[in-house]
Enzyme design. Structure first.
Site, PDB file in Angstrom:
ATOM      1  N   CYS A 107      -0.091  -4.162  -5.819  1.00  8.20           N
ATOM      2  CA  CYS A 107      -1.557  -4.050  -5.856  1.00  8.20           C
ATOM      3  C   CYS A 107      -2.267  -5.387  -6.069  1.00  8.20           C
ATOM      4  O   CYS A 107      -2.946  -5.876  -5.179  1.00  8.20           O
ATOM      5  CB  CYS A 107      -1.965  -3.066  -6.944  1.00  8.20           C
ATOM      6  SG  CYS A 107      -1.395  -1.394  -6.591  1.00  8.20           S
TER       7      CYS A 107
HETATM    8  N1  LIG Z   1       2.461   1.361  -6.567  1.00 13.53           N
HETATM    9  C1  LIG Z   1       1.353   1.417  -7.263  1.00 13.53           C
HETATM   10  O1  LIG Z   1       1.370   1.194  -8.475  1.00 13.53           O
HETATM   11  C2  LIG Z   1       0.020   1.757  -6.622  1.00 13.53           C
HETATM   12  C3  LIG Z   1      -1.055   2.057  -7.464  1.00 13.53           C
HETATM   13  C4  LIG Z   1      -2.275   2.386  -6.908  1.00 13.53           C
HETATM   14  C5  LIG Z   1      -2.422   2.389  -5.528  1.00 13.53           C
HETATM   15  N2  LIG Z   1      -1.382   2.082  -4.716  1.00 13.53           N
HETATM   16  C6  LIG Z   1      -1.603   2.121  -3.268  1.00 13.53           C
HETATM   17  O2  LIG Z   1      -1.000   3.300  -2.752  1.00 13.53           O
HETATM   18  C7  LIG Z   1      -0.488   3.050  -1.442  1.00 13.53           C
HETATM   19  C8  LIG Z   1       0.989   3.375  -1.405  1.00 13.53           C
HETATM   20  O3  LIG Z   1       1.668   2.523  -2.308  1.00 13.53           O
HETATM   21  P1  LIG Z   1       3.135   2.802  -2.824  1.00 13.53           P
HETATM   22  O4  LIG Z   1       3.353   1.868  -3.950  1.00 13.53           O
HETATM   23  O5  LIG Z   1       3.342   4.254  -3.023  1.00 13.53           O
HETATM   24  O6  LIG Z   1       3.977   2.325  -1.547  1.00 13.53           O
HETATM   25  P2  LIG Z   1       5.517   2.663  -1.240  1.00 13.53           P
HETATM   26  O7  LIG Z   1       5.972   1.631  -0.265  1.00 13.53           O
HETATM   27  O8  LIG Z   1       6.259   2.850  -2.519  1.00 13.53           O
HETATM   28  O9  LIG Z   1       5.458   4.085  -0.547  1.00 13.53           O
HETATM   29  C9  LIG Z   1       4.869   4.314   0.700  1.00 13.53           C
HETATM   30  C10 LIG Z   1       5.801   5.220   1.497  1.00 13.53           C
HETATM   31  O10 LIG Z   1       5.164   5.536   2.741  1.00 13.53           O
HETATM   32  C11 LIG Z   1       6.186   5.620   3.722  1.00 13.53           C
HETATM   33  N3  LIG Z   1       5.568   5.531   5.042  1.00 13.53           N
HETATM   34  C12 LIG Z   1       5.164   4.433   5.717  1.00 13.53           C
HETATM   35  N4  LIG Z   1       4.614   4.784   6.900  1.00 13.53           N
HETATM   36  C13 LIG Z   1       4.663   6.131   6.981  1.00 13.53           C
HETATM   37  C14 LIG Z   1       4.265   7.079   7.943  1.00 13.53           C
HETATM   38  N5  LIG Z   1       3.684   6.705   9.095  1.00 13.53           N
HETATM   39  N6  LIG Z   1       4.499   8.388   7.704  1.00 13.53           N
HETATM   40  C15 LIG Z   1       5.099   8.774   6.547  1.00 13.53           C
HETATM   41  N7  LIG Z   1       5.493   7.917   5.588  1.00 13.53           N
HETATM   42  C16 LIG Z   1       5.278   6.613   5.787  1.00 13.53           C
HETATM   43  C17 LIG Z   1       7.114   4.487   3.366  1.00 13.53           C
HETATM   44  O11 LIG Z   1       8.403   4.646   3.945  1.00 13.53           O
HETATM   45  C18 LIG Z   1       7.145   4.582   1.838  1.00 13.53           C
HETATM   46  O12 LIG Z   1       8.186   5.418   1.374  1.00 13.53           O
HETATM   47  C19 LIG Z   1      -0.805   1.591  -1.148  1.00 13.53           C
HETATM   48  O13 LIG Z   1      -2.019   1.526  -0.459  1.00 13.53           O
HETATM   49  C20 LIG Z   1      -0.973   0.987  -2.526  1.00 13.53           C
HETATM   50  O14 LIG Z   1      -1.817  -0.138  -2.495  1.00 13.53           O
HETATM   51  C21 LIG Z   1      -0.142   1.791  -5.249  1.00 13.53           C
END
Ligand SMILES: NC(=O)c1ccc[n+]([C@@H]2O[C@H](COP(=O)([O-])OP(=O)(O)OC[C@H]3O[C@@H](n4cnc5c(N)ncnc54)[C@H](O)[C@@H]3O)[C@@H](O)[C@H]2O)c1
Length: 415
Positions: free
Chosen positions: A257
């Protein structure tokens, strides 16, 4: 309800668990077959979701590679990555791919909610046209909203249940449906007037942290010159009951983030002819920290009449923050790279990260990592790190997290 979650990562998987535990069926769509395979076998790859939790929801949770399964859902939440390109511009390709695949199976009256962090305007300008390729009209034939995720991996005091959730809908009806959806898993939902407000709210929260962390990091570098203990200053300032909020200096920002999201806003601002000087400056200061820290290790060794070249350097903690194994943008990686390039012999200890394939390193037990080391460097202080042992066994300790006792300890150097 039948809830669909697209993207089963740090955000999507805990959300799937929350909806299942609230009594709903969840279809989890994921593009990574290894993740789907693991979940089907009851194995978790997210530390906050233990295998026992997955076992408890196995009757309600349906992980799949098949997006068509979403057609039976009442609501679909998108939680795919929103990274930066090599030029540090928003890379919406995972989001566009996910949205296009949803459009192919979108049903009348479904609610679609975007949770991925992104710049204001994404939901309206990018998702609406893609989803309307289904032939259905946004706002009238299906509902659309944005609701930012506030999860803080590893945290137990604030959970999805007791962390307020901001929701902005394309229309009033969209917002109301999204509020009803999240009321199932959150005690307090905060409705706002538009998706853009909700999108920018998330970026404000992250920019706020980034700027304040940069401020204390800058102060830490100044304190280094002035020979003042920055931790003592931060502790003393924190005694003020109003008008001050504690932020801690450290070896640099990591995670998905803070190093990424502010650039979504500065990129968008350029489209409006505005500059975002605070954001850019904070990014520069925070990105400079790993190099500053590597130099501080080098200076500490020098004080002991040693060079980095040939010294055995034990890095303690390599994930980007305490208590988790997430390596994304971890400053430890940059510090290891810099000290390795300078000829240091690097070993590391981190129970959360068994190996660092890119450096050909594997985590050593603490005693083995400390054995024969010239310096031990606390980069990430996991809660179970035995600091007394570190101070007792290492000839020199450099602490970038302020977890060691302050003054009066020989052979200790703190940020
Ligand atoms: N990790 C955090 O602490 C956090 C906190 C707040 C917001 N976010 C936001 O949330 C969003 C996701 O972050 P995350 O940390 O969960 O990422 P992540 O990489 O852990 O998980 C995302 C998942 O989406 C999958 N994916 C990608 N393309 C896809 C598709 N077309 N169809 C289905 N699945 C697909 C990936 O394989 C992955 O498993 C981002 O925008 C991030 O900025 C993350």
């Amino acid at each position: 309800m039948n809830v669909g979650i697209v993207g089963l990562g740090y955000v999507g998987l805990p959300l799937a668990v929350a909806f299942c535990e609230a009594g709903h069926d969840v279809v989890g769509v994921e593009v990574d077959p290894r993740k789907v395979g693991a979940l089907k076998a009851g194995e978790s790859y997210i530390e906050d979701v233990p295998a026992g939790t997955l076992a408890g929801i196995s009757e309600r949770f349906f992980p799949t590679l098949r997006v068509a399964e979403l057609s039976r859902c009442d609501a679909v939440v998108i939680a795919v990555p929103t990274p930066l390109t090599r030029n540090r511009e928003p890379d919406l390709s995972p989001l566009v791919a996910a949205t296009s695949s949803i459009a192919g199976v979108l049903q009348r009256d479904q609610l679609i909610v975007l949770e991925s962090t992104t710049y204001p305007g994404t939901t309206r300008e990018r998702l609406v046209p893609l989803l309307e390729e289904s032939g259905l009209a946004a706002g009238s034939e299906f509902n659309l909203a944005f609701s930012p995720e506030r999860i803080d991996p590893g945290r137990t005091d604030y959970t999805m249940r007791n962390t307020p959730k901001v929701v902005g809908g394309l229309t009033d009806a969209c917002r109301e449906r999204a509020v009803a959806l999240y009321s199932e898993v959150c005690d307090h939902v905060v409705p706002v007037s538009t998706p853009e407000v909700a999108e920018l709210t998330k970026l404000l929260e992250n920019v706020f942290r980034s700027v304040n962390i940069a401020l204390v990091n800058e102060l830490a570098m100044l304190c280094d010159r002035m020979d003042i203990d920055v931790w003592e200053v931060v502790n003393a300032a924190s005694s003020k009951p109003y008008g001050f909020m504690r932020f801690e200096p450290g070896p640099g920002m990591g995670g998905h983030c803070l190093p990424v999201d502010p650039f979504y806003l500065s990129w968008r601002a350029r489209e409006f002819g505005s500059s975002t000087d605070f954001i850019e400056l904070a990014g520069e200061v925070n990105q400079a920290m790993p190099r500053f820290c590597a130099e501080k290790v080098s200076r500490a060794l020098n004080e002991h009449s040693k060079a980095v070249r040939g010294s055995r350097i034990a890095i303690l903690g390599v994930s980007y923050k305490a208590g988790v194994g997430d390596l994304r943008e971890s400053p430890a990686l940059k510090i290891i790279q810099l000290l390795g390039e300078a000829g240091g012999e690097i070993v590391y200890h981190d129970d959360h990260v068994p190996e660092l394939a890119e450096f050909g390193l594997a985590s050593l037990p603490l005693d083995e990592a400390l054995e024969g080391c010239d310096v031990a460097v606390v980069v990430t202080a996991h809660p179970d790190l035995d600091l007394d042992r570190v101070l007792e066994r290492a000839p020199l300790v450099v602490d970038f997290r302020g977890v060691t006792p302050g003054s009066g300890v020989p052979n200790l150097v703190r940020l």
